[in-house]
Design a protein around this motif. Structure first.
Motif, PDB file in Angstrom:
ATOM      1  N   PRO B 625      -6.791  23.758 -42.117  1.00 15.62           N
ATOM      2  CA  PRO B 625      -7.518  25.047 -42.193  1.00 15.62           C
ATOM      3  C   PRO B 625      -8.307  25.302 -40.894  1.00 15.62           C
ATOM      4  CG  PRO B 625      -8.643  23.391 -43.510  1.00 15.62           C
ATOM      5  CD  PRO B 625      -7.466  22.702 -42.895  1.00 15.62           C
ATOM      6  N   PHE B 626      -7.593  25.689 -39.859  1.00 12.27           N
ATOM      7  CA  PHE B 626      -8.230  25.874 -38.545  1.00 12.27           C
ATOM      8  C   PHE B 626      -9.304  26.970 -38.562  1.00 12.27           C
ATOM      9  CE2 PHE B 626      -4.516  23.764 -36.408  1.00 12.27           C
ATOM     10  CZ  PHE B 626      -5.268  22.794 -35.783  1.00 12.27           C
ATOM     11  N   TRP B 627      -9.123  27.989 -39.475  1.00  9.46           N
ATOM     12  CA  TRP B 627     -10.080  29.101 -39.453  1.00  9.46           C
ATOM     13  C   TRP B 627     -11.494  28.633 -39.734  1.00  9.46           C
ATOM     14  CZ3 TRP B 627      -6.642  28.387 -43.486  1.00  9.46           C
ATOM     15  CH2 TRP B 627      -7.209  28.157 -44.750  1.00  9.46           C
ATOM     16  N   LYS B 628     -11.600  27.513 -40.469  1.00 11.33           N
ATOM     17  CA  LYS B 628     -12.945  27.007 -40.748  1.00 11.33           C
ATOM     18  C   LYS B 628     -13.586  26.456 -39.484  1.00 11.33           C
ATOM     19  CE  LYS B 628     -12.342  25.900 -45.578  1.00 11.33           C
ATOM     20  NZ  LYS B 628     -12.155  24.834 -46.561  1.00 11.33           N
ATOM     21  N   GLN B 629     -12.747  26.036 -38.540  1.00 12.60           N
ATOM     22  CA  GLN B 629     -13.297  25.495 -37.292  1.00 12.60           C
ATOM     23  C   GLN B 629     -13.628  26.605 -36.299  1.00 12.60           C
ATOM     24  OE1 GLN B 629     -10.650  22.394 -35.897  1.00 12.60           O
ATOM     25  NE2 GLN B 629     -10.276  21.674 -37.969  1.00 12.60           N
ATOM     26  N   LEU B 633     -19.935  30.564 -38.693  1.00 14.43           N
ATOM     27  CA  LEU B 633     -20.912  30.067 -39.656  1.00 14.43           C
ATOM     28  C   LEU B 633     -20.589  28.646 -40.122  1.00 14.43           C
ATOM     29  CD1 LEU B 633     -21.388  33.303 -41.778  1.00 14.43           C
ATOM     30  CD2 LEU B 633     -22.621  32.546 -39.774  1.00 14.43           C
ATOM     31  N   ARG B 634     -19.726  27.926 -39.375  1.00 14.30           N
ATOM     32  CA  ARG B 634     -19.445  26.530 -39.748  1.00 14.30           C
ATOM     33  C   ARG B 634     -20.727  25.716 -39.613  1.00 14.30           C
ATOM     34  NH1 ARG B 634     -17.379  27.723 -34.716  1.00 14.30           N
ATOM     35  NH2 ARG B 634     -17.820  26.270 -33.023  1.00 14.30           N
ATOM     36  N   ARG B 635     -20.770  24.588 -40.317  1.00 12.99           N
ATOM     37  CA  ARG B 635     -22.037  23.872 -40.392  1.00 12.99           C
ATOM     38  C   ARG B 635     -22.498  23.346 -39.047  1.00 12.99           C
ATOM     39  NH1 ARG B 635     -23.660  21.638 -45.764  1.00 12.99           N
ATOM     40  NH2 ARG B 635     -22.537  22.970 -47.198  1.00 12.99           N
ATOM     41  N   LYS B 636     -21.566  22.754 -38.336  1.00  8.45           N
ATOM     42  CA  LYS B 636     -21.936  22.199 -37.036  1.00  8.45           C
ATOM     43  C   LYS B 636     -21.023  22.812 -35.992  1.00  8.45           C
ATOM     44  CE  LYS B 636     -21.824  17.765 -38.414  1.00  8.45           C
ATOM     45  NZ  LYS B 636     -21.832  16.318 -38.212  1.00  8.45           N
ATOM     46  N   SER B 639     -17.530  19.192 -35.218  1.00  2.06           N
ATOM     47  CA  SER B 639     -17.501  18.176 -36.260  1.00  2.06           C
ATOM     48  C   SER B 639     -16.368  17.206 -35.950  1.00  2.06           C
ATOM     49  CB  SER B 639     -17.279  18.847 -37.613  1.00  2.06           C
ATOM     50  OG  SER B 639     -16.733  17.929 -38.507  1.00  2.06           O
ATOM     51  N   LEU B 640     -16.724  15.923 -35.801  1.00  2.72           N
ATOM     52  CA  LEU B 640     -15.702  14.908 -35.517  1.00  2.72           C
ATOM     53  C   LEU B 640     -14.755  14.783 -36.709  1.00  2.72           C
ATOM     54  CD1 LEU B 640     -15.245  13.248 -33.029  1.00  2.72           C
ATOM     55  CD2 LEU B 640     -16.329  11.313 -34.179  1.00  2.72           C
ATOM     56  N   TRP B 641     -15.337  15.003 -37.895  1.00  3.26           N
ATOM     57  CA  TRP B 641     -14.509  14.899 -39.100  1.00  3.26           C
ATOM     58  C   TRP B 641     -13.373  15.911 -39.073  1.00  3.26           C
ATOM     59  CZ3 TRP B 641     -14.271  10.775 -41.632  1.00  3.26           C
ATOM     60  CH2 TRP B 641     -15.396   9.950 -41.800  1.00  3.26           C
ATOM     61  N   ALA B 642     -13.663  17.069 -38.565  1.00  2.00           N
ATOM     62  CA  ALA B 642     -12.622  18.100 -38.513  1.00  2.00           C
ATOM     63  C   ALA B 642     -11.486  17.640 -37.601  1.00  2.00           C
ATOM     64  CB  ALA B 642     -13.210  19.415 -38.012  1.00  2.00           C
ATOM     65  N   VAL B 643     -11.845  16.976 -36.501  1.00  2.00           N
ATOM     66  CA  VAL B 643     -10.824  16.477 -35.571  1.00  2.00           C
ATOM     67  C   VAL B 643     -10.000  15.373 -36.249  1.00  2.00           C
ATOM     68  CG1 VAL B 643     -10.432  15.438 -33.327  1.00  2.00           C
ATOM     69  CG2 VAL B 643     -12.336  17.016 -33.641  1.00  2.00           C
ATOM     70  N   VAL B 644     -10.734  14.456 -36.908  1.00  2.00           N
ATOM     71  CA  VAL B 644     -10.058  13.344 -37.589  1.00  2.00           C
ATOM     72  C   VAL B 644      -9.136  13.891 -38.663  1.00  2.00           C
ATOM     73  CG1 VAL B 644     -10.433  11.352 -39.079  1.00  2.00           C
ATOM     74  CG2 VAL B 644     -11.889  11.706 -37.094  1.00  2.00           C
ATOM     75  N   TRP B 645      -9.663  14.866 -39.398  1.00  2.00           N
ATOM     76  CA  TRP B 645      -8.874  15.467 -40.480  1.00  2.00           C
ATOM     77  C   TRP B 645      -7.619  16.129 -39.925  1.00  2.00           C
ATOM     78  CZ3 TRP B 645      -7.587  15.600 -45.274  1.00  2.00           C
ATOM     79  CH2 TRP B 645      -6.985  16.717 -45.824  1.00  2.00           C
ATOM     80  N   SER B 679     -15.387  28.130 -29.798  1.00  2.00           N
ATOM     81  CA  SER B 679     -15.720  29.254 -30.680  1.00  2.00           C
ATOM     82  C   SER B 679     -17.225  29.413 -30.784  1.00  2.00           C
ATOM     83  CB  SER B 679     -15.141  29.013 -32.072  1.00  2.00           C
ATOM     84  OG  SER B 679     -13.758  29.044 -31.993  1.00  2.00           O
ATOM     85  N   PRO B 680     -17.706  30.652 -30.783  1.00  2.00           N
ATOM     86  CA  PRO B 680     -19.147  30.877 -30.941  1.00  2.00           C
ATOM     87  C   PRO B 680     -19.632  30.287 -32.268  1.00  2.00           C
ATOM     88  CG  PRO B 680     -18.009  32.925 -30.451  1.00  2.00           C
ATOM     89  CD  PRO B 680     -16.963  31.895 -30.670  1.00  2.00           C
ATOM     90  N   TRP B 681     -20.875  29.873 -32.263  1.00  2.00           N
ATOM     91  CA  TRP B 681     -21.420  29.216 -33.439  1.00  2.00           C
ATOM     92  C   TRP B 681     -22.847  29.698 -33.665  1.00  2.00           C
ATOM     93  CZ3 TRP B 681     -25.067  24.817 -33.392  1.00  2.00           C
ATOM     94  CH2 TRP B 681     -25.279  24.261 -34.659  1.00  2.00           C
ATOM     95  N   ILE B 682     -23.194  29.951 -34.922  1.00  2.00           N
ATOM     96  CA  ILE B 682     -24.564  30.347 -35.249  1.00  2.00           C
ATOM     97  C   ILE B 682     -25.210  29.203 -36.020  1.00  2.00           C
ATOM     98  CG2 ILE B 682     -25.992  32.051 -36.411  1.00  2.00           C
ATOM     99  CD1 ILE B 682     -23.550  33.926 -36.214  1.00  2.00           C
ATOM    100  N   ASN B 683     -26.283  28.710 -35.495  1.00  2.78           N
ATOM    101  CA  ASN B 683     -26.927  27.551 -36.102  1.00  2.78           C
ATOM    102  C   ASN B 683     -27.603  27.928 -37.410  1.00  2.78           C
ATOM    103  OD1 ASN B 683     -28.323  25.249 -36.701  1.00  2.78           O
ATOM    104  ND2 ASN B 683     -29.031  24.912 -34.597  1.00  2.78           N
TER     105      ASN B 683
END
Lengths: 221, 698
Positions: B625-629, B633-636, B639-645, B679-683
Motif C-alpha cells: 500500500p504505497f499510498w500510505k507512504q 498525514l502518515r504517522r512518521k 518509517s523503517l517498518w514501511a521499508v521492511v514491509w 513526500s510532504p509530511w504534516i507532523n
C-alpha cells in the motif's frame, strides 16, 4: 429711434442672455473640481480656494461643494485663513447643535447642520497641517459622488495613520501632498510608477495622473 | 453556485485551496494590512473605459473572482463593475439565475456585459457605505444592541428571501454585507461558490475565510443550513466582537468548527439559545428557517419579506417570555472584557505590525518586509530554497568583517540622526492607532484580583485532539488544496525521489564493488533497479497525491496500483532488454531456491522474460500500500517498518514468481525509501499545540 433702441436693447438682451447661459452650459467650476481617487479607499474632492461655498447640487450652481439635499444654492461659506476656518451661515445653520447667525471659528472637530437635515462633519485630523476634511454624517451625498471633501491648506497627508487626511488602513507608507510655488507636489519615500514612469521623491501633481506604489494606487481626475 | 434547496450532496471541492493561509490575514487589523498590501493591485484606473459605456472612477476592492470598480455609465448612473476572471461560463450562469431577484436587502444586479477581450463584467448596484467587516473592526467589544438588531434583522430578511427563492448564498460573511444609506445589502450571492471554493493559483487573496464555514462544507454538503451556521457565527461576532472559533491557522479553525463548542457565556442571555442552535455541528439540528433566528430578537419577517417588530408573545402559548427576559446588553460587556483580557494574557504577546514614525526605520522595515514577501512568494522547490539560503549564509559568514563594519558605520550615522529627528519632530504628535489587542488587554492592568471563571470554562479540561480528529480536520484542509498546489507538490516529490534514488544507487554500487562483486554487471543491475524504482516511485507519488483527500477504500486503491504494475513491468522489461542485463551473473540463489523451470515461457535460464515482468510487478504493486507512504498525514515522515514491509512483500511475491533475487526487493525497498523521503509530511504532534483558545484559560 424707438425701433433702434429696441433693436439695441434686444441685442443687448441677447448678449446678456448669452453671457448668462454660457457658464450654465459648462458644468460650473468643473474644471476646478479635482477629485483624488484612492483605490480601495475612496474618492476625495480637493478644494484649494480660501473661500468655499457649500450649496445644493443643482445645474448652474456656483458653489464649490455640492450636496444633494434640502439646502440653499449657497447655504454656507467656509473661509480659510492659514489653518483656521471661519463659517459664515447664509441660511439656517447649526454648529454643534447651536444656531449661529454670525461668522464663527470652527474647532478642529465639529459638526455643521445646514437646514433641517444635512449634517456635515468638519475635521482637521492633524495639528501638523491646516487642511480640513468635510464628510457627510447624515444620509446625504456629495455631487459628484465622493466620500469626502478636502479643504487644502499647505499640505495633506494620505496614509495609514489616523492623523491622515485620507486614512488608508492597509497602506504601509504615506504620501504627502504639498503646495509649492511651482504647483502641487506629492512627496514619497517609495519608488512609485507615475503614468507608467518610475519616479521617487517629489512628483508634480497633474490632472489625469495615475500613481502606483507598493500596495496602493490612486488617480487624479 | 446556487444550490436548489435540497440536501444535495456535491463532490468535495477539488480545486480550491489557499496558497497561503488566508485566515491569518482575514481577522485582525494589523495582518489585514500586510495581506492587502500584496493584493491591492487594480488593473484599471480613473478614466479608463474597459467596458463600452462605463467610465471607471476608482478601484473598490478585490474579491475572489476579480476586481471591483466604482464606475459611472455615460448617463451618469453610478454602478459597481465586477470583473469575472475565471470559470466564466459557470459564474455567468449563476449570476443570471440571481439577476432578477429583487429585495431591498440584496445588492441589485443590473447586467452582465462583455468587453472587447470577451471578458465578463457584472454591472451591479454601487454601495458607498461600510461593510459589516469595517463596522465590526471598529467595535471590538461587540455592537450596540440596537445596531446589532438593525443589521442582523436585515441580513436575515435578505437571506430568507434568497432561501425562499431556492438560492443558498454559501459565502455569508461580514465582508460580503454592506450598508448603503441605512439599508443593509447582502452581496456576492450567485458568485458564492467560486468565492469560497476556488482560488486562483499563485495569488494571495483575502477571501476564503474559514471563520464562517459550517463543518459539513468539508464533506461537500451545501444545504441552506450552511447559511444558518454562518449567520450564527456572524451573530456571535456582532454581539461579542469575536468569532466563536478563532485560531492561528486555518486548520486550527476548521478543527474547532468540527470539535469545539462555542463559549456561549460571553453572549447576552437572549442570544445564547439562538447561537447555540445555529452553530449545531449536525445540520439537522440547526434552524430550518431563518425566521426562527430573528424571532428571539423581537423581530419577524412577514410574507412580503419585510422586517417587522414581532407581536409580543402571550404567556398562554406555554412559552413564557418573561423567563428568558435578558439583562441589558451592557451588563455583559465588562465580563467579556475581562475574559478577553485573560485570553490575551495567556496566549502571550500577539504578533502585530508596528509602524515606525521615523522614515529611515520605516524604510528599513518596509524593505525587510518586501524581502520577506519575496522569499515567501518565491516559487522554487524547498530544496533549491535551502541551497540558496545556505549560499547566502556561507557568503555572509565569509564576509562577516565587512558586514560588521558596515553595520557599525550605519549605526554611528543613524544614532545622531535619530536624536536630531526626535528633538525636532518629537515622537509623533499623533498617537498611532491602538490596535485591538492592546486595547482589550487594558482591563488586565486594572486591579481585578478575582477573576471569575465561567462555570463552563472551568469544567472543560484541556485535552488535545485525538489523532483521528486531527486527521479528519487536516483531511478537510487537504481538500481545499488547489490543483496547482498539488501539482507543485507532486513535481517536488518527483524531483526529491530522483535525488534519493540516485544517491542510494551510487551508495549500493560502491558497497557491492567493495564486497568484490564483478564491476560491470553490478553497475548495469543497479542502473536498471534504480530506473525501475524511480518509475515506481513516480507512479505511486502521482496516485498517492490524487488519493490524499480521503481516507479511501483499500481494495480499489490496491487494484489501481496493481493495474499500474503492468505499465511498470513493461517498462522494466524494455529497460532490461536495452541495458542487456546479465541476470545470470547477478542473481543470488541462496534465498528461496525455487526452480524456474516449471514457469513455461516466463524464464530462459535465470533471465526473466516479458511475462515474468508482467506477473511480478503487478503483484508487487498490489501487495504494497504505497499510498500510505505518500499520505502527508502518515504517522512518521520515514518509517523503517514501511521499508521492511515493502521488502518483505517483494520476497513473498518472489516465492510465487521467482523473479531474480534480490532485485525485486531492491526495487520495492528503494521505492519505499524514496517515496517516504520525498513526500510532504504534516507532523501530527501539532495537535498538541493547537488547543482551542478557551481551554487555555483553565
Amino acid at each position: 429711434m424707438n425701433n433702434n433702441l429696441g433693436f439695441l436693447h434686444s441685442t443687448q438682451a441677447v448678449i446678456h442672455e448669452a453671457g448668462m447661459t454660457d457658464p450654465r452650459n459648462d458644468p460650473p467650476r468643473s474644471s476646478r473640481e479635482r477629485i483624488l481617487w484612492v483605490d480601495g479607499v475612496g474618492g476625495f474632492q480637493l478644494v484649494e480656494a480660501e473661500e468655499i461655498v457649500i450649496g445644493q447640487a443643482i445645474p448652474g450652481s456656483d458653489a464649490d461643494v455640492h450636496v444633494v439635499g434640502d439646502l440653499s444654492r449657497r447655504a454656507v461659506v467656509l473661509r480659510r485663513s492659514g489653518s483656521d476656518f471661519l463659517v459664515q451661515p447664509l441660511q439656517e445653520t447649526f454648529l454643534d447643535d447651536q444656531l449661529i447667525d454670525r461668522p464663527q471659528l470652527l474647532s478642529r472637530e465639529c459638526e455643521l447642520r445646514v437646514g433641517a437635515r444635512v449634517r456635515l462633519r468638519f475635521t482637521q485630523p492633524t495639528p501638523l497641517s491646516g487642511t480640513a476634511r468635510l464628510q457627510l454624517s447624515s444620509v446625504h451625498r456629495f455631487q459628484p459622488r465622493v466620500d469626502g471633501v478636502l479643504l487644502l491648506a499647505e499640505s495633506c497627508i494620505i496614509g495609514p495613520t489616523r492623523g491622515s487626511h485620507i486614512y488608508c488602513p492597509h497602506w504601509t507608507s504615506e504620501l504627502i501632498l504639498f503646495k509649492h510655488p511651482g504647483g502641487w507636489f506629492i512627496r514619497t519615500l517609495d519608488e512609485v510608477e507615475v503614468n507608467g514612469q518610475l519616479e521617487t521623491g517629489q512628483i508634480l501633481v497633474s490632472p489625469g495622473m495615475r500613481l502606483r506604489g507598493p500596495g496602493y494606487s490612486l488617480s487624479l481626475e | 453556485m446556487l444550490q436548489l434547496l435540497m440536501p444535495a450532496k456535491k463532490s468535495p471541492i477539488s480545486e480550491g485551496g489557499p496558497k497561503e493561509d488566508p485566515n491569518k490575514h482575514s481577522r485582525t487589523a494589523p495582518t489585514i494590512r500586510s495581506n492587502q498590501v500584496a493584493t491591492m493591485k487594480f488593473r484599471y484606473g480613473n478614466g479608463d473605459r474597459p467596458l463600452e459605456g462605463f467610465t471607471i472612477k476608482r478601484g473598490v476592492g478585490l474579491g475572489g473572482f476579480g476586481e471591483v470598480y466604482f464606475a459611472t455609465n455615460d448617463a451618469g448612473k453610478e454602478v459597481a463593475l465586477k470583473q469575472i476572471q475565471r470559470n466564466l461560463e459557470v459564474e455567468v450562469r449563476g449570476v443570471r439565475q440571481c439577476m432578477n431577484l429583487k429585495h431591498p436587502n440584496l445588492l441589485a444586479l443590473y447586467d452582465i456585459r462583455f468587453d472587447e477581450q470577451n471578458q465578463g463584467w457584472i454591472v451591479m448596484e454601487y454601495v458607498s457605505g461600510p461593510s459589516l467587516r469595517d463596522v465590526l473592526d471598529s467595535a471590538p467589544q461587540g455592537m450596540q444592541e440596537s445596531e446589532l438588531k438593525r443589521w442582523f434583522g436585515q441580513i436575515a430578511t435578505g437571506v430568507a428571501y434568497l432561501h425562499d427563492h431556492g438560492v443558498v448564498h454559501r459565502d455569508l460573511k461580514p465582508a460580503n454585507i454592506f450598508e448603503d444609506e441605512g439599508i443593509v445589502k447582502i452581496g456576492d450571492y450567485g458568485l458564492s461558490k467560486f468565492i469560497s471554493c476556488s482560488r486562483r493559483g499563485g495569488q494571495t487573496e483575502s477571501v476564503g475565510t474559514f471563520h464562517y464555514m459550517a463543518p459539513e462544507i468539508g464533506k461537500g454538503e451545501y444545504g441552506k443550513e450552511i447559511d444558518i451556521y454562518a449567520l450564527g457565527v456572524i451573530l456571535y461576532e456582532m454581539a461579542t466582537g469575536n468569532v466563536p472559533f478563532d485560531g492561528e491557522s486555518s486548520q486550527e479553525i476548521i478543527m474547532k468548527h468540527l470539535t469545539s463548542d462555542p463559549d456561549l457565556s460571553l453572549l447576552p442571555l437572549e442570544l445564547r439559545e439562538v447561537v447555540s442552535k445555529a452553530l449545531a455541528k449536525n445540520p439537522v439540528n440547526r434552524f430550518s428557517d431563518v425566521r426562527d433566528m430573528v424571532r428571539p430578537l423581537g423581530m419577524d419577517i412577514d410574507d412580503h419579506y419585510l422586517l417587522v417588530r414581532a407581536v409580543p408573545k402571550t404567556n398562554s402559548d406555554g412559552h413564557s417570555s418573561s423567563a428568558i427576559e435578558p439583562p441589558p446588553f451592557t451588563a455583559h460587556t465588562e465580563a467579556r472584557g475581562r475574559q478577553r483580557a485573560a485570553q490575551t494574557a495567556s496566549t502571550g504577546p500577539s504578533v502585530s505590525t508596528v509602524y515606525y514614525e521615523e522614515p529611515v526605520a520605516r524604510a528599513v522595515q518596509t524593505g525587510w518586509r518586501g524581502l520577506n514577501d519575496w522569499w515567501a512568494g518565491l516559487r522554487v522547490n524547498p530544496g533549491a530554497k535551502a541551497v540558496l539560503l545556505a549560499v547566502a549564509i556561507v557568503a555572509s559568514v565569509l564576509n562577516m568583517g565587512t558586514i560588521l563594519s558596515m553595520v557599525m558605520v550605519s549605526l554611528t550615522l543613524y544614532v545622531p540622526y535619530f536624536c536630531v529627528w526626535w528633538l525636532l519632530r518629537g515622537p509623533s504628535s499623533v498617537p498611532p492607532p491602538l490596535n485591538p489587542i492592546q486595547r482589550s488587554s487594558q482591563p488586565q492592568v486594572s486591579p481585578a484580583p478575582h477573576f471569575v471563571r465561567s462555570p463552563q470554562a472551568g469544567r472543560r479540561a484541556p485535552k488535545p485532539l485525538s489523532l483521528r480528529q486531527w486527521r479528519l480536520a487536516r483531511r478537510t484542509q487537504l481538500v481545499q488544496c488547489s490543483r496547482a498546489q498539488r501539482w507543485y507538490e507532486v513535481t517536488g516529490s518527483w524531483l526529491g525521489s530522483t535525488g534519493v534514488i540516485s544517491v542510494f544507487c551510487v551508495l549500493a554500487t560502491v558497497f557491492q564493488l567493495g564486497a568484490g562483486q564483478p564491476a560491470q554487471p553490478i553497475i548495469m543491475g543497479m542502473i536498471w533497479a534504480s530506473l525501475t524504482a524511480l518509475l515506481t516511485a513516480w507512479v505511486t507519488i502521482a496516485l498517492g497525491k490524487r488519493w490524499q483527500n480521503e481516507e479511501g477504500d483499500w481494495a480499489i486503491r490496491s487494484f489501481t496500483q496493481l493495474t499500474s504494475g503492468f505499465l511498470i513491468g513493461g517498462v522494466a522489461f524494455l529497460l532490461a532488454s536495452s541495458l542487456l542485463i546479465p541476470w545470470e551473473a547477478i542473481t543470488q540463489e541462496n534465498l528461496g531456491e525455487i526452480r524456474t523451470s516449471h514457469w513455461v515461457g516466463f524464464f530462459s535460464g535465470k533471465q526473466p522474460l516479458l511475462p515474468a515482468y508482467l506477473a511480478y510487478f503487478p503483484l508487487l504493486m498490489g501487495a504494497i500500500p504505497f499510498w500510505k507512504q505518500v499520505d502527508p498525514l502518515r504517522r512518521k515522515r520515514f518509517s523503517l517498518w514501511a521499508v521492511v514491509w515493502s521488502g518483505l512483500a517483494a520476497s513473498v511475491v518472489h516465492l510465487l514468481i521467482p523473479f531474480p533475487h534480490p532485485w525485486g526487493v531492491i526495487v520495492a525497498a528503494g521505492t519505499s525509501i524514496a517515496v517516504q523521503l520525498s513526500s510532504p509530511w504534516i507532523n501530527s504532534e501539532e495537535r498538541f499545540h493547537l488547543a482551542p483558545s478557551h481551554e487555555v484559560m483553565s
